[in-house]
Scaffold this motif. Structure first.
Motif, PDB file in Angstrom:
ATOM      1  N   ALA A   1       0.857  -1.185   0.000  1.00 42.89           N
ATOM      2  CA  ALA A   1       0.000   0.000   0.000  1.00 42.89           C
ATOM      3  C   ALA A   1       0.895   1.238   0.000  1.00 42.89           C
ATOM      4  CB  ALA A   1      -0.905  -0.002   1.222  1.00 42.89           C
ATOM      5  N   LEU A   2       0.613   2.155  -0.903  1.00 42.67           N
ATOM      6  CA  LEU A   2       1.387   3.390  -0.992  1.00 42.67           C
ATOM      7  C   LEU A   2       0.493   4.572  -0.661  1.00 42.67           C
ATOM      8  CD1 LEU A   2       3.237   2.702  -4.350  1.00 42.67           C
ATOM      9  CD2 LEU A   2       4.135   2.412  -2.049  1.00 42.67           C
TER      10      LEU A   2
ATOM     11  N   VAL B   1       5.854  10.828  -5.552  1.00 38.24           N
ATOM     12  CA  VAL B   1       7.317  10.755  -5.699  1.00 38.24           C
ATOM     13  C   VAL B   1       7.686   9.738  -6.775  1.00 38.24           C
ATOM     14  CG1 VAL B   1       9.438  10.022  -4.533  1.00 38.24           C
ATOM     15  CG2 VAL B   1       7.848  11.553  -3.380  1.00 38.24           C
ATOM     16  N   LEU B   2       7.055   8.573  -6.761  1.00 35.34           N
ATOM     17  CA  LEU B   2       7.352   7.549  -7.765  1.00 35.34           C
ATOM     18  C   LEU B   2       6.987   8.006  -9.172  1.00 35.34           C
ATOM     19  CD1 LEU B   2       6.268   4.356  -5.837  1.00 35.34           C
ATOM     20  CD2 LEU B   2       8.592   5.041  -6.438  1.00 35.34           C
ATOM     21  N   LEU B   3       5.856   8.678  -9.320  1.00 39.23           N
ATOM     22  CA  LEU B   3       5.461   9.173 -10.643  1.00 39.23           C
ATOM     23  C   LEU B   3       6.422  10.257 -11.138  1.00 39.23           C
ATOM     24  CD1 LEU B   3       1.579   9.304 -10.273  1.00 39.23           C
ATOM     25  CD2 LEU B   3       2.934   7.705 -11.653  1.00 39.23           C
ATOM     26  N   ALA B   4       6.851  11.143 -10.243  1.00 42.35           N
ATOM     27  CA  ALA B   4       7.820  12.181 -10.625  1.00 42.35           C
ATOM     28  C   ALA B   4       9.140  11.543 -11.039  1.00 42.35           C
ATOM     29  CB  ALA B   4       8.033  13.154  -9.467  1.00 42.35           C
ATOM     30  N   TRP B   5       9.576  10.526 -10.301  1.00 38.86           N
ATOM     31  CA  TRP B   5      10.816   9.826 -10.649  1.00 38.86           C
ATOM     32  C   TRP B   5      10.688   9.161 -12.014  1.00 38.86           C
ATOM     33  CZ3 TRP B   5      11.516   4.518 -11.344  1.00 38.86           C
ATOM     34  CH2 TRP B   5      12.837   4.118 -11.516  1.00 38.86           C
ATOM     35  N   HIS B   6       9.540   8.553 -12.269  1.00 41.03           N
ATOM     36  CA  HIS B   6       9.329   7.890 -13.554  1.00 41.03           C
ATOM     37  C   HIS B   6       9.354   8.908 -14.701  1.00 41.03           C
ATOM     38  CE1 HIS B   6       7.925   4.910 -16.384  1.00 41.03           C
ATOM     39  NE2 HIS B   6       6.988   5.749 -16.765  1.00 41.03           N
TER      40      HIS B   6
END
Length: 56
Positions: free
Chosen positions: A13-14, A21-26
């Motif tokens: 679960a995020l 943060v993960l979407l920005a990194w991607h």
């Protein structure tokens, strides 16, 4: 262990902060790839997450 049990062990679960943060990194990684001359990812298979290793 059943297949359903195995899937439940791998579920993470995020919260909204982690997702952003993960979407920005991607997006950043994709921009770097394009700047290096790569072609844009055209299908979902190109950007599919890497499966987690199985537990022994």
């Amino acid at each position: 262990m059943t297949l359903a049990g195995a899937a439940e062990e791998r579920t993470v679960a995020l919260d909204t902060t982690a997702v952003s943060v993960l979407l920005a990194w991607h997006r950043h990684r994709e921009e770097e790839r394009l700047a290096a001359g790569a072609t844009p990812a055209s299908t979902k298979a190109d950007t599919a997450p890497v499966p987690l290793p199985r537990r022994m």
